[in-house]
Design a protein around this motif. Sequence first.
Motif, short mmCIF file in Angstrom:
data_model
loop_
_atom_site.label_atom_id
_atom_site.label_comp_id
_atom_site.label_asym_id
_atom_site.label_seq_id
_atom_site.Cartn_x
_atom_site.Cartn_y
_atom_site.Cartn_z
N GLU A 36 0.72 -1.28 0.11
CA GLU A 36 0.22 0.05 0.01
C GLU A 36 0.92 0.96 0.03
O GLU A 36 2.15 1.08 0.20
N GLU A 37 0.43 2.22 -0.14
CA GLU A 37 1.25 3.55 -0.48
C GLU A 37 1.69 3.89 0.88
O GLU A 37 1.00 3.71 2.00
N ASP A 38 3.14 4.11 0.98
CA ASP A 38 3.95 4.53 2.26
C ASP A 38 4.29 3.29 2.96
O ASP A 38 4.33 3.56 4.14
N THR A 39 3.83 2.15 2.78
CA THR A 39 4.39 0.89 3.41
C THR A 39 5.59 0.64 3.50
O THR A 39 6.42 0.30 4.18
N ASP A 41 9.58 1.31 1.22
CA ASP A 41 10.26 2.37 0.38
C ASP A 41 10.39 2.16 -1.01
O ASP A 41 10.57 1.00 -1.28
N LYS A 42 10.31 3.12 -1.94
CA LYS A 42 10.39 3.00 -3.39
C LYS A 42 11.55 1.97 -3.68
O LYS A 42 11.50 1.07 -4.42
#
Length: 60
Positions: A36-39, A41-42
Amino acid sequence: MEKEKILFNWIEDTYGTPEELAKVLDLGVEMLFYLEEDTFDKREVQQVVSALRGIVVVLR
């Protein structure tokens, strides 16, 4: 047998040891459950994708 040698060499060149690759792939399995978003690091996601892509290339 040749693919096994190529795979082992790729693992050694890229991750140092099979255990290090296993850590990255283990993180990838966890990511698939919780992506999920922000779970994560890219860069962590990119490392897992690179590991999977490398394995696919060698196995083909």
